[in-house]
Design a protein around this motif. Structure first.
Motif, PDB file in Angstrom:
ATOM      1  N   LYS A 139      39.497  29.261  35.956  1.00 44.74           N
ATOM      2  CA  LYS A 139      39.390  27.924  35.376  1.00 44.74           C
ATOM      3  C   LYS A 139      40.474  27.763  34.321  1.00 44.74           C
ATOM      4  CE  LYS A 139      36.271  25.097  32.619  1.00 44.74           C
ATOM      5  NZ  LYS A 139      34.996  25.077  31.891  1.00 44.74           N
ATOM      6  N   ILE A 140      41.191  26.647  34.372  1.00 46.99           N
ATOM      7  CA  ILE A 140      42.206  26.334  33.371  1.00 46.99           C
ATOM      8  C   ILE A 140      41.509  25.750  32.148  1.00 46.99           C
ATOM      9  CG2 ILE A 140      44.264  24.968  32.833  1.00 46.99           C
ATOM     10  CD1 ILE A 140      44.738  27.159  34.952  1.00 46.99           C
ATOM     11  N   ILE A 141      41.754  26.350  30.988  1.00 46.75           N
ATOM     12  CA  ILE A 141      41.147  25.900  29.734  1.00 46.75           C
ATOM     13  C   ILE A 141      42.020  24.849  29.053  1.00 46.75           C
ATOM     14  CG2 ILE A 141      40.312  26.625  27.451  1.00 46.75           C
ATOM     15  CD1 ILE A 141      38.724  27.739  29.864  1.00 46.75           C
ATOM     16  N   SER A 142      43.330  25.122  28.971  1.00 50.29           N
ATOM     17  CA  SER A 142      44.235  24.170  28.328  1.00 50.29           C
ATOM     18  C   SER A 142      45.662  24.389  28.811  1.00 50.29           C
ATOM     19  CB  SER A 142      44.180  24.301  26.799  1.00 50.29           C
ATOM     20  OG  SER A 142      44.707  25.545  26.404  1.00 50.29           O
ATOM     21  N   ASN A 153      38.338  33.580  33.839  1.00 49.48           N
ATOM     22  CA  ASN A 153      37.559  33.882  35.031  1.00 49.48           C
ATOM     23  C   ASN A 153      36.314  34.612  34.533  1.00 49.48           C
ATOM     24  OD1 ASN A 153      36.385  34.932  37.336  1.00 49.48           O
ATOM     25  ND2 ASN A 153      38.324  35.494  38.291  1.00 49.48           N
ATOM     26  N   LYS A 154      35.227  33.867  34.298  1.00 49.28           N
ATOM     27  CA  LYS A 154      34.025  34.435  33.698  1.00 49.28           C
ATOM     28  C   LYS A 154      33.389  35.495  34.597  1.00 49.28           C
ATOM     29  CE  LYS A 154      32.772  30.654  30.658  1.00 49.28           C
ATOM     30  NZ  LYS A 154      31.772  29.659  30.282  1.00 49.28           N
ATOM     31  N   ASN A 168      34.742  37.530  36.657  1.00 45.33           N
ATOM     32  CA  ASN A 168      35.552  38.747  36.672  1.00 45.33           C
ATOM     33  C   ASN A 168      35.771  39.278  35.250  1.00 45.33           C
ATOM     34  OD1 ASN A 168      36.928  40.735  38.050  1.00 45.33           O
ATOM     35  ND2 ASN A 168      38.847  39.621  38.112  1.00 45.33           N
ATOM     36  N   CYS A 169      35.251  38.554  34.266  1.00 41.65           N
ATOM     37  CA  CYS A 169      35.344  38.915  32.850  1.00 41.65           C
ATOM     38  C   CYS A 169      36.802  39.039  32.385  1.00 41.65           C
ATOM     39  CB  CYS A 169      34.569  40.211  32.576  1.00 41.65           C
ATOM     40  SG  CYS A 169      34.081  40.397  30.859  1.00 41.65           S
ATOM     41  N   GLU A 170      37.625  38.087  32.799  1.00 36.52           N
ATOM     42  CA  GLU A 170      39.046  38.057  32.410  1.00 36.52           C
ATOM     43  C   GLU A 170      39.371  36.713  31.774  1.00 36.52           C
ATOM     44  OE1 GLU A 170      41.492  40.730  35.620  1.00 36.52           O
ATOM     45  OE2 GLU A 170      41.128  38.641  36.127  1.00 36.52           O
ATOM     46  N   ASN A 171      40.349  36.728  30.888  1.00 36.38           N
ATOM     47  CA  ASN A 171      40.920  35.492  30.364  1.00 36.38           C
ATOM     48  C   ASN A 171      42.322  35.806  29.872  1.00 36.38           C
ATOM     49  OD1 ASN A 171      40.920  36.062  27.371  1.00 36.38           O
ATOM     50  ND2 ASN A 171      38.737  36.284  27.785  1.00 36.38           N
ATOM     51  N   GLY A 172      43.104  34.751  29.692  1.00 34.81           N
ATOM     52  CA  GLY A 172      44.458  35.003  29.219  1.00 34.81           C
ATOM     53  C   GLY A 172      45.272  33.742  29.034  1.00 34.81           C
ATOM     54  N   ILE A 173      46.525  33.983  28.725  1.00 33.21           N
ATOM     55  CA  ILE A 173      47.506  32.915  28.529  1.00 33.21           C
ATOM     56  C   ILE A 173      48.753  33.290  29.313  1.00 33.21           C
ATOM     57  CG2 ILE A 173      48.945  31.680  26.865  1.00 33.21           C
ATOM     58  CD1 ILE A 173      46.861  32.375  24.723  1.00 33.21           C
ATOM     59  N   ASP A 174      49.249  32.362  30.109  1.00 32.95           N
ATOM     60  CA  ASP A 174      50.502  32.555  30.836  1.00 32.95           C
ATOM     61  C   ASP A 174      51.511  31.530  30.355  1.00 32.95           C
ATOM     62  OD1 ASP A 174      49.632  34.673  32.356  1.00 32.95           O
ATOM     63  OD2 ASP A 174      49.056  33.444  34.063  1.00 32.95           O
ATOM     64  N   TYR A 175      52.772  31.952  30.331  1.00 31.07           N
ATOM     65  CA  TYR A 175      53.882  31.102  29.936  1.00 31.07           C
ATOM     66  C   TYR A 175      54.714  30.831  31.183  1.00 31.07           C
ATOM     67  CZ  TYR A 175      52.393  32.520  25.308  1.00 31.07           C
ATOM     68  OH  TYR A 175      51.646  32.747  24.188  1.00 31.07           O
ATOM     69  N   ILE A 184      56.543  32.743  35.872  1.00 31.38           N
ATOM     70  CA  ILE A 184      55.718  33.159  34.740  1.00 31.38           C
ATOM     71  C   ILE A 184      56.565  34.127  33.940  1.00 31.38           C
ATOM     72  CG2 ILE A 184      53.628  34.365  34.018  1.00 31.38           C
ATOM     73  CD1 ILE A 184      52.244  33.261  36.493  1.00 31.38           C
ATOM     74  N   THR A 185      56.961  33.696  32.754  1.00 35.29           N
ATOM     75  CA  THR A 185      57.869  34.504  31.949  1.00 35.29           C
ATOM     76  C   THR A 185      57.147  35.543  31.115  1.00 35.29           C
ATOM     77  OG1 THR A 185      57.821  32.831  30.197  1.00 35.29           O
ATOM     78  CG2 THR A 185      59.613  32.686  31.817  1.00 35.29           C
ATOM     79  N   LYS A 186      55.874  35.258  30.778  1.00 40.31           N
ATOM     80  CA  LYS A 186      55.094  36.186  29.981  1.00 40.31           C
ATOM     81  C   LYS A 186      53.628  35.869  30.218  1.00 40.31           C
ATOM     82  CE  LYS A 186      54.535  35.949  25.332  1.00 40.31           C
ATOM     83  NZ  LYS A 186      54.859  35.973  23.908  1.00 40.31           N
ATOM     84  N   GLY A 187      52.804  36.908  30.166  1.00 41.72           N
ATOM     85  CA  GLY A 187      51.377  36.707  30.317  1.00 41.72           C
ATOM     86  C   GLY A 187      50.595  37.642  29.419  1.00 41.72           C
ATOM     87  N   GLU A 188      49.486  37.149  28.919  1.00 42.77           N
ATOM     88  CA  GLU A 188      48.580  37.958  28.102  1.00 42.77           C
ATOM     89  C   GLU A 188      47.218  37.890  28.761  1.00 42.77           C
ATOM     90  OE1 GLU A 188      48.724  36.156  24.232  1.00 42.77           O
ATOM     91  OE2 GLU A 188      50.909  36.288  24.146  1.00 42.77           O
ATOM     92  N   VAL A 189      46.630  39.061  29.085  1.00 35.64           N
ATOM     93  CA  VAL A 189      45.352  39.108  29.779  1.00 35.64           C
ATOM     94  C   VAL A 189      44.385  39.983  28.998  1.00 35.64           C
ATOM     95  CG1 VAL A 189      44.165  39.742  31.925  1.00 35.64           C
ATOM     96  CG2 VAL A 189      46.485  38.840  32.021  1.00 35.64           C
ATOM     97  N   SER A 190      43.151  39.518  28.868  1.00 39.63           N
ATOM     98  CA  SER A 190      42.089  40.311  28.254  1.00 39.63           C
ATOM     99  C   SER A 190      40.994  40.528  29.278  1.00 39.63           C
ATOM    100  CB  SER A 190      41.501  39.588  27.035  1.00 39.63           C
ATOM    101  OG  SER A 190      42.476  39.430  26.040  1.00 39.63           O
ATOM    102  N   ILE A 191      40.460  41.742  29.309  1.00 42.31           N
ATOM    103  CA  ILE A 191      39.349  42.071  30.181  1.00 42.31           C
ATOM    104  C   ILE A 191      38.213  42.548  29.295  1.00 42.31           C
ATOM    105  CG2 ILE A 191      38.558  43.516  32.081  1.00 42.31           C
ATOM    106  CD1 ILE A 191      41.495  43.711  32.964  1.00 42.31           C
ATOM    107  N   CYS A 192      37.006  41.993  29.523  1.00 40.73           N
ATOM    108  CA  CYS A 192      35.842  42.353  28.692  1.00 40.73           C
ATOM    109  C   CYS A 192      35.602  43.853  28.657  1.00 40.73           C
ATOM    110  CB  CYS A 192      34.598  41.669  29.208  1.00 40.73           C
ATOM    111  SG  CYS A 192      34.698  39.882  29.220  1.00 40.73           S
TER     112      CYS A 192
END
Length: 91
Positions: A48-51, A65-66, A68-75, A83-91
């Motif tokens: 899901k796109i947040i912003s 992605n609730k 899969n317990c992931e979220n992040g920011i892509d540039y 995609i020049t840069k990405g930040e991903v967090s996993i619960c």
């Protein structure tokens, strides 16, 4: 003297007009979202796109992605869609 001032003014206008054209994004905000969705869609859950915002020459797309317990920011580069840069967090 007037001729030099006129030439300098015209040069300045041409340069500024050319710089403005370079900053116009070639891909849309919707295309940037689609690129991020495609990059992170896997077998588990739904992305899901947040912003989405546009800074400099990049779209900043925040997603989650609730299931899969992931979220992040892509540039996403606004000229070529990479995609020049990405930040991903996993619960």
């Amino acid at each position: 003297m007037k001729r030099i001032l006129l030439v300098c003014s015209l040069l300045f206008i041409l340069i500024m007009t050319g710089c403005n054209n370079l900053s116009t994004p070639k891909i849309s905000e919707d295309e940037a979202q689609s690129i991020v969705l495609e990059e992170h869609t896997k077998h588990i859950g739904k992305v899901k796109i947040i912003s989405v915002s546009h800074k400099g020459k990049e779209y900043v797309v925040q997603w989650e992605n609730k299931e899969n317990c992931e979220n992040g920011i892509d540039y996403v580069h606004d000229q070529n869609g990479d995609i020049t840069k990405g930040e991903v967090s996993i619960c």
